[in-house]
Design a protein around this motif. Structure first.
Motif: not given
Lengths: 261, 218
Positions: A34-42, A162-168, A188-194
């Protein structure tokens, strides 16, 4: 029926008087990205931090594998061992080398055997192309390398998701790719991620589902090809436009005519 | 200056120096323990306790050691507590040093970024493990210069122990001055303190370099 790793019901989160998440509901299936996008402060980063217990919530409930992690007495250190998180800033421990950074959690928090974890860590490091840097200190690594180690450090805990918070977000452009490739590999390996990100091309490539947040609620939730091609709401269209505009500007600055549509 | 006089009194100064450094060592080690405990209480804002500690730190840092010693040595006898000179000296030094060390260590703790704590938590460390493996190693590396300055300051502060009749360096030197050999005594006093403190100073310079490498990874 697909099993839900994560279920969020009516989540409310405020900082003092200011409510940043207003009654958010979300389910994440096993293996879903699941990719979460939105303006900053959302509220998208705050959402991840609530899932990992770094922010206390005011109302609502979060379930991990069907068990509530927000009501009753929660052993957060045990919950966090099941949820890996990687942050925007390079968050490696500066006084430990790469291997020690990775081993700390599995050895001390999980009490696993050193030989076993070390072998796993080496395999993971090899996969992200950093096995030869296992004795380096964080100060000797580039930003992209540090983020890849941070990902390995989280993976070595064998998390459920796994949770990735703007890692790049703080990386130099040429290092973004090497980090995103690692995350694509995990998908590809099927890891559940946000994943919270501003890299739209990456979002398109990696997501099973895109969630567009604005004003502390989920405004749209759709498959990436649907969301990016035919956004349903005005707010999402406006948000995506700003990115296109940015790309156009970028092309003009670079004076590269090929990249104009 | 009378060299023979100096040579003759070396054993006497040696004994006094030994007492000075023993008291200093005991007091400083206790200061570090007190300082560490206080710094952690303040850092984690333990309810109630952290206000108490704040008051202690102000009291210990803003009153002279001499007054603190008078209180321990003479004041407490009024309520029936009689402490030996050695005990008073160590307790007094630890009381004073605890406040200074607490502030030194706290400055180190404050230098450890919030994201360090969050990433430690996110790999499932308990609070204690977080402090032990993530926070303290980095904090101590930052705090070493301040701890070094405090240590040297505290060794020098031991020179007031003579007022509660402990035969330390200052006491012996003052005694000899009364006999009229003030040049020689003064000279020996200065040399004794230098001999005691210079190695400490050098030790910390090296420790600082090593901690910087170990604690901050460069």
């Amino acid at each position: 029926m697909a099993q839900h790793v994560l279920e969020i019901r009516n989540l409310h989160k405020s900082f003092g008087e200011r409510e940043v998440i207003h009654g958010l509901d979300l389910d994440v299936r096993k293996g879903e990205v699941v990719v979460v996008i939105g303006p900053s402060g959302c509220g998208k980063s705050t959402l991840l931090r609530c899932i990992n217990g770094l922010e206390p919530i005011q109302q609502g409930e979060i379930f991990l594998n069907g068990k509530s992690i927000t009501s009753g007495k929660i052993k957060w250190n045990l919950v966090r061992q099941q949820i890996g998180m990687v942050f925007q800033s390079y968050d490696l421990f500066p006084h430990m080398n790469v291997m020690e950074n990775i081993l700390l959690g599995p050895l001390k928090a999980q009490g696993r055997r050193r030989e076993e974890v070390e072998a796993e860590a080496e395999a993971l490091l090899a996969r992200v192309g950093l096995l030869d840097r296992k004795d380096s200190f964080p100060s000797q690594l580039s930003g992209g390398q540090k983020q890849r180690v941070a990902i390995v450090r989280a993976l070595c805990m064998k998390p459920e998701m796994m949770l990735f918070d703007e890692v790049t977000a703080s990386l130099d452009p040429e290092m973004v790719r090497e980090v995103l490739d690692v995350i694509l590999g995990l998908a590809d390996e099927g890891m559940t991620m946000m994943i919270v990100t501003h890299e739209m091309a990456f979002a398109k490539a990696v997501a099973d589902r895109v969630i567009f947040m604005d004003g502390g609620v989920v405004v749209e939730s759709a498959r990436p090809e649907v969301f990016f091609e035919t956004p349903q709401t005005e707010r999402a269209r406006k948000f995506l436009n700003t990115f296109q505009f940015r790309e156009v500007r970028h092309c003009l600055d670079e004076d590269d005519e090929d990249c104009l549509p | 200056m009378d060299i023979d006089y100096i040579v003759a009194h070396i054993p006497m100064f040696g004994k006094a120096a030994f007492l000075t450094i023993s008291l200093a060592l005991a007091g400083i080690l206790l200061s570090l323990l007190i300082g560490l405990a206080c710094a952690l209480v303040r850092y984690f804002r333990v309810p109630l306790l952290h206000r108490l500690i704040a008051a202690y730190i102000e009291l210990s840092r803003n009153t002279p050691l001499m007054i603190q010693l008078f209180f321990l040595y003479y004041g407490l006898t009024r309520v029936g507590i009689m402490l030996e000179g050695v005990t008073c000296a160590i307790v007094g030094l630890a009381f004073l040093g605890g406040g200074y060390m607490a502030e030194a260590i706290r400055s180190g703790l404050d230098a450890v970024g919030r994201v360090q704590i969050e990433s430690g938590l996110s790999i499932g460390l308990s609070r204690l493990q977080l402090i032990r493996y993530v926070v303290l190693p980095q904090a101590m590396a930052v705090a070493v210069p301040a701890i070094a300055a405090n240590t040297i300051f505290l060794i020098k502060e031991t020179s007031v122990f003579s007022i509660i009749a402990l035969p330390d360096l200052m006491y012996v030197a003052k005694d000899l001055m009364k006999e009229g050999n003030s040049n020689e005594s003064n000279f020996m006093l200065v040399v004794s303190y230098l001999v005691l403190i210079l190695p400490v100073s050098l030790f910390f310079t090296r420790l600082e370099r090593r901690m910087r490498r170990a604690g901050l990874g460069h």
